[in-house]
Design a protein around this motif. Sequence first.
Motif, PDB file in Angstrom:
ATOM      1  N   ARG A 142      -1.999 -12.129  11.488  1.00  0.00           N
ATOM      2  CA  ARG A 142      -2.016 -10.717  12.225  1.00  0.00           C
ATOM      3  C   ARG A 142      -2.920 -11.258  13.845  1.00  0.00           C
ATOM      4  O   ARG A 142      -2.772 -10.234  14.375  1.00  0.00           O
ATOM      5  N   SER A 143      -3.239 -12.465  13.941  1.00  0.00           N
ATOM      6  CA  SER A 143      -3.921 -12.824  15.228  1.00  0.00           C
ATOM      7  C   SER A 143      -3.174 -12.108  16.440  1.00  0.00           C
ATOM      8  O   SER A 143      -3.948 -11.928  17.421  1.00  0.00           O
ATOM      9  N   ASN A 144      -1.881 -12.317  16.575  1.00  0.00           N
ATOM     10  CA  ASN A 144      -1.364 -11.913  17.707  1.00  0.00           C
ATOM     11  C   ASN A 144      -0.575 -10.518  17.745  1.00  0.00           C
ATOM     12  O   ASN A 144       0.033 -10.089  18.484  1.00  0.00           O
ATOM     13  N   LEU A 145      -0.801  -9.659  16.696  1.00  0.00           N
ATOM     14  CA  LEU A 145      -0.435  -8.371  16.745  1.00  0.00           C
ATOM     15  C   LEU A 145      -1.452  -7.326  17.178  1.00  0.00           C
ATOM     16  O   LEU A 145      -2.556  -7.844  17.296  1.00  0.00           O
ATOM     17  N   PRO A 146      -0.925  -6.198  17.533  1.00  0.00           N
ATOM     18  CA  PRO A 146      -1.712  -4.981  18.079  1.00  0.00           C
ATOM     19  C   PRO A 146      -2.818  -4.892  16.849  1.00  0.00           C
ATOM     20  O   PRO A 146      -2.522  -5.002  15.687  1.00  0.00           O
ATOM     21  N   VAL A 147      -4.228  -4.760  17.127  1.00  0.00           N
ATOM     22  CA  VAL A 147      -5.105  -4.438  16.363  1.00  0.00           C
ATOM     23  C   VAL A 147      -4.961  -3.223  15.683  1.00  0.00           C
ATOM     24  O   VAL A 147      -4.512  -2.001  16.066  1.00  0.00           O
ATOM     25  N   TYR A 148      -5.322  -3.323  14.206  1.00  0.00           N
ATOM     26  CA  TYR A 148      -4.790  -2.260  13.267  1.00  0.00           C
ATOM     27  C   TYR A 148      -6.051  -1.790  12.921  1.00  0.00           C
ATOM     28  O   TYR A 148      -6.926  -2.523  12.086  1.00  0.00           O
ATOM     29  N   ARG A 149      -6.440  -0.660  12.774  1.00  0.00           N
ATOM     30  CA  ARG A 149      -7.813  -0.321  12.213  1.00  0.00           C
ATOM     31  C   ARG A 149      -7.684   0.976  11.398  1.00  0.00           C
ATOM     32  O   ARG A 149      -7.461   2.027  11.845  1.00  0.00           O
ATOM     33  N   PRO A 150      -7.662   0.446   9.993  1.00  0.00           N
ATOM     34  CA  PRO A 150      -7.027   1.713   8.790  1.00  0.00           C
ATOM     35  C   PRO A 150      -8.351   2.900   8.659  1.00  0.00           C
ATOM     36  O   PRO A 150      -9.457   2.483   9.217  1.00  0.00           O
ATOM     37  N   ALA A 151      -8.104   3.929   8.465  1.00  0.00           N
ATOM     38  CA  ALA A 151      -8.823   4.662   7.816  1.00  0.00           C
ATOM     39  C   ALA A 151      -9.287   4.771   6.238  1.00  0.00           C
ATOM     40  O   ALA A 151      -8.499   4.116   5.906  1.00  0.00           O
ATOM     41  N   GLN A 152     -10.120   5.007   6.004  1.00  0.00           N
ATOM     42  CA  GLN A 152     -10.387   4.914   4.381  1.00  0.00           C
ATOM     43  C   GLN A 152      -9.432   5.670   3.620  1.00  0.00           C
ATOM     44  O   GLN A 152      -9.228   5.450   2.694  1.00  0.00           O
ATOM     45  N   THR A 153      -9.031   6.607   4.204  1.00  0.00           N
ATOM     46  CA  THR A 153      -7.831   7.434   3.467  1.00  0.00           C
ATOM     47  C   THR A 153      -6.466   6.937   3.362  1.00  0.00           C
ATOM     48  O   THR A 153      -5.477   7.659   2.988  1.00  0.00           O
ATOM     49  N   ASP A 154      -6.498   5.687   4.012  1.00  0.00           N
ATOM     50  CA  ASP A 154      -4.848   5.051   4.429  1.00  0.00           C
ATOM     51  C   ASP A 154      -4.332   4.477   3.201  1.00  0.00           C
ATOM     52  O   ASP A 154      -3.286   3.885   3.312  1.00  0.00           O
ATOM     53  N   TYR A 155      -5.080   4.502   2.044  1.00  0.00           N
ATOM     54  CA  TYR A 155      -4.589   3.980   0.857  1.00  0.00           C
ATOM     55  C   TYR A 155      -2.719   4.268   0.537  1.00  0.00           C
ATOM     56  O   TYR A 155      -1.979   3.462   0.452  1.00  0.00           O
ATOM     57  N   ARG A 156      -2.819   5.399   0.504  1.00  0.00           N
ATOM     58  CA  ARG A 156      -1.566   5.950   0.230  1.00  0.00           C
ATOM     59  C   ARG A 156      -0.596   5.750   1.299  1.00  0.00           C
ATOM     60  O   ARG A 156       0.767   5.817   1.077  1.00  0.00           O
ATOM     61  N   LYS A 157      -0.997   5.277   2.369  1.00  0.00           N
ATOM     62  CA  LYS A 157       0.021   5.272   3.547  1.00  0.00           C
ATOM     63  C   LYS A 157       0.496   3.717   3.576  1.00  0.00           C
ATOM     64  O   LYS A 157       1.550   3.506   3.995  1.00  0.00           O
ATOM     65  N   VAL A 158      -0.443   2.700   3.440  1.00  0.00           N
ATOM     66  CA  VAL A 158      -0.169   1.424   3.577  1.00  0.00           C
ATOM     67  C   VAL A 158      -0.047   0.516   2.547  1.00  0.00           C
ATOM     68  O   VAL A 158       0.446  -0.596   2.343  1.00  0.00           O
ATOM     69  N   LYS A 159      -0.572   1.031   1.288  1.00  0.00           N
ATOM     70  CA  LYS A 159      -0.369   0.235   0.103  1.00  0.00           C
ATOM     71  C   LYS A 159      -0.148   1.227  -1.243  1.00  0.00           C
ATOM     72  O   LYS A 159      -0.728   2.362  -1.216  1.00  0.00           O
ATOM     73  N   ASP A 160       0.575   0.770  -2.195  1.00  0.00           N
ATOM     74  CA  ASP A 160       0.624   1.588  -3.410  1.00  0.00           C
ATOM     75  C   ASP A 160      -0.507   1.496  -3.943  1.00  0.00           C
ATOM     76  O   ASP A 160      -1.084   0.328  -4.328  1.00  0.00           O
ATOM     77  N   PRO A 161      -1.334   2.810  -4.397  1.00  0.00           N
ATOM     78  CA  PRO A 161      -2.330   2.767  -4.972  1.00  0.00           C
ATOM     79  C   PRO A 161      -2.570   2.190  -6.254  1.00  0.00           C
ATOM     80  O   PRO A 161      -3.569   1.537  -6.901  1.00  0.00           O
ATOM     81  N   PHE A 162      -1.236   2.187  -7.163  1.00  0.00           N
ATOM     82  CA  PHE A 162      -1.301   1.313  -8.344  1.00  0.00           C
ATOM     83  C   PHE A 162      -1.473  -0.092  -8.366  1.00  0.00           C
ATOM     84  O   PHE A 162      -1.875  -0.733  -9.183  1.00  0.00           O
ATOM     85  N   THR A 163      -0.999  -0.541  -7.143  1.00  0.00           N
ATOM     86  CA  THR A 163      -0.982  -2.052  -6.908  1.00  0.00           C
ATOM     87  C   THR A 163      -2.590  -2.275  -6.696  1.00  0.00           C
ATOM     88  O   THR A 163      -3.203  -3.285  -7.311  1.00  0.00           O
ATOM     89  N   GLU A 164      -3.390  -1.764  -5.953  1.00  0.00           N
ATOM     90  CA  GLU A 164      -4.922  -1.628  -5.821  1.00  0.00           C
ATOM     91  C   GLU A 164      -5.419  -1.638  -7.047  1.00  0.00           C
ATOM     92  O   GLU A 164      -6.448  -2.341  -7.278  1.00  0.00           O
ATOM     93  N   LEU A 165      -5.113  -0.636  -7.967  1.00  0.00           N
ATOM     94  CA  LEU A 165      -5.644  -0.344  -9.280  1.00  0.00           C
ATOM     95  C   LEU A 165      -5.553  -1.651 -10.253  1.00  0.00           C
ATOM     96  O   LEU A 165      -6.559  -1.922 -10.837  1.00  0.00           O
ATOM     97  N   GLU A 166      -4.427  -2.247 -10.226  1.00  0.00           N
ATOM     98  CA  GLU A 166      -4.092  -3.351 -11.008  1.00  0.00           C
ATOM     99  C   GLU A 166      -4.985  -4.685 -10.475  1.00  0.00           C
ATOM    100  O   GLU A 166      -5.568  -5.257 -11.229  1.00  0.00           O
ATOM    101  N   LEU A 167      -5.228  -4.561  -9.020  1.00  0.00           N
ATOM    102  CA  LEU A 167      -6.177  -5.757  -8.511  1.00  0.00           C
ATOM    103  C   LEU A 167      -7.647  -5.622  -9.056  1.00  0.00           C
ATOM    104  O   LEU A 167      -8.515  -6.330  -9.367  1.00  0.00           O
ATOM    105  N   THR A 168      -8.002  -4.151  -9.048  1.00  0.00           N
ATOM    106  CA  THR A 168      -9.266  -3.861  -9.473  1.00  0.00           C
ATOM    107  C   THR A 168      -9.460  -4.080 -10.924  1.00  0.00           C
ATOM    108  O   THR A 168     -10.550  -4.663 -11.278  1.00  0.00           O
ATOM    109  N   ALA A 169      -8.504  -3.997 -11.929  1.00  0.00           N
ATOM    110  CA  ALA A 169      -8.688  -4.240 -13.194  1.00  0.00           C
ATOM    111  C   ALA A 169      -8.694  -5.615 -13.278  1.00  0.00           C
ATOM    112  O   ALA A 169      -9.533  -6.147 -14.097  1.00  0.00           O
ATOM    113  N   PHE A 170      -7.973  -6.549 -12.737  1.00  0.00           N
ATOM    114  CA  PHE A 170      -8.215  -7.783 -12.700  1.00  0.00           C
ATOM    115  C   PHE A 170      -9.083  -8.543 -12.248  1.00  0.00           C
ATOM    116  O   PHE A 170      -9.738  -9.316 -13.003  1.00  0.00           O
TER     117      PHE A 170
END
Length: 435
Positions: free
Chosen positions: A74-102
């Motif tokens: 992403r070094s040459n891409l426009p800077v992206y600054r997410p908000a804490q509430t962006d889970y449901r926008k940029v990633k599937d929360p179930f995938t995040e939950l799987e990573l948390t469990a693992f």
Amino acid sequence: MRVLFVTVPFKTHLYVFAPMASAFRTAGHDVRFATAPDLTDAIGAIGFMGVPVGGTIPMDVMMSSTEPDRGPDRSNLPVYRPAQTDYRKVKDPFTELELTAFGSSTLYHHEDIYEDLVQLASDWKPDLVLRDPFMFGAGLAARVSGALDARLLWGADTLAQLRADCYGEGGGLHRSEGRPDPLRDWLAPIYERYGFPFDEEVLLGERTVIGWPTWTWRPKDVDYIQSRPIAFHGPHKVEKWMFEKPERPRVCITQGVSHRDFNFGQTGAAETLFNAVADLDIEVIATFNAKQLGSASIPDNVRVFDFVPLNALLTTCSAVVHHGGYGTMATALELGVPQLVVPNIYWNEKWWASVALANGLEEQGAGAYVADADQLTPELLREYLVKALTDPDMISNAHRLRDEHLRTPTPNDTVAVFEKLVAQRKAGGGTGPLT
């Protein structure tokens, strides 16, 4: 009252717990820590009793070897600054939950830890268990002894956010029944083996102590106890120069110690950070070790130290550039120092603390979310740093947040809340609202 703290084997997490443990101890309560064997020496070094539970997990090997692909450069891409509430926008929360469990099951829960915690609870019978939000096995100790089960957060409450995003707000018991739930699949058989059902309190506890300011985002439907974050940096040496007023504005640059201690993820590159400040008329104190420095050239206005206690250094600093960690945040708030946040990159780690802080600082006008470590440029950091040093509004807002911080209930006040809750439980009143 007997109070059992259960933490993951990171010194930085232990140091988040230390002020609260001290408050309980000085109030006359019996305090013990339960953790992996390799952290017990660090617990003893700060004056507490550490009880080893489970075995030692090679954290440096595990964390560096299991990091998934970070995705495209992403070094040459426009800077992206997410908000804490962006889970449901940029990633599937179930995938995040799987990573948390693992991550929680492999990094923090040795196969013997459950039996050890149950034995400790049976023998010592704590009245209150205060646990790291990822030490789900600690709930067994609370249930075995009948103790009040509470979490002590070191970052934003993303676990509660994930549960709500995956299964809906409301926090009802068994709200995940019939839907994929990697945390339940992991923990339910363990709890049932010891005679306890799985429910949401296994994950979120009965109470949650939160040290993050009220202006940082937090999910609904969690029973929070607000407590002032107190910086604790462990055993350290203070030198006279740290308190002396510098001839030029002084800036601290730090990227934390967990990443460098365990060799995982990506922090802001020293070369990038140094190039941002090289032509500024300021004095920079950078806390980097040799590995973090690599082959970076050190400008004349930069002094490098492996470690500097921030509660001393930041008394003479006009700004701090950091990764968004608890200890740095707490110190900067207490001293009214503008904060520029450059989150580290490792799995979903940035979501757990730094993003919520960076978002809140920007909203309050007391700092900025500069960029994630993999998108940071010297030009961008220089721009924000000049603003932090010269903008009277940012400086004034940092002082305002300091004043608000000093009005926040302290760990001593938090002890009093738990004393009432435990007394209420022992009197048969459960753990509902205080009466």
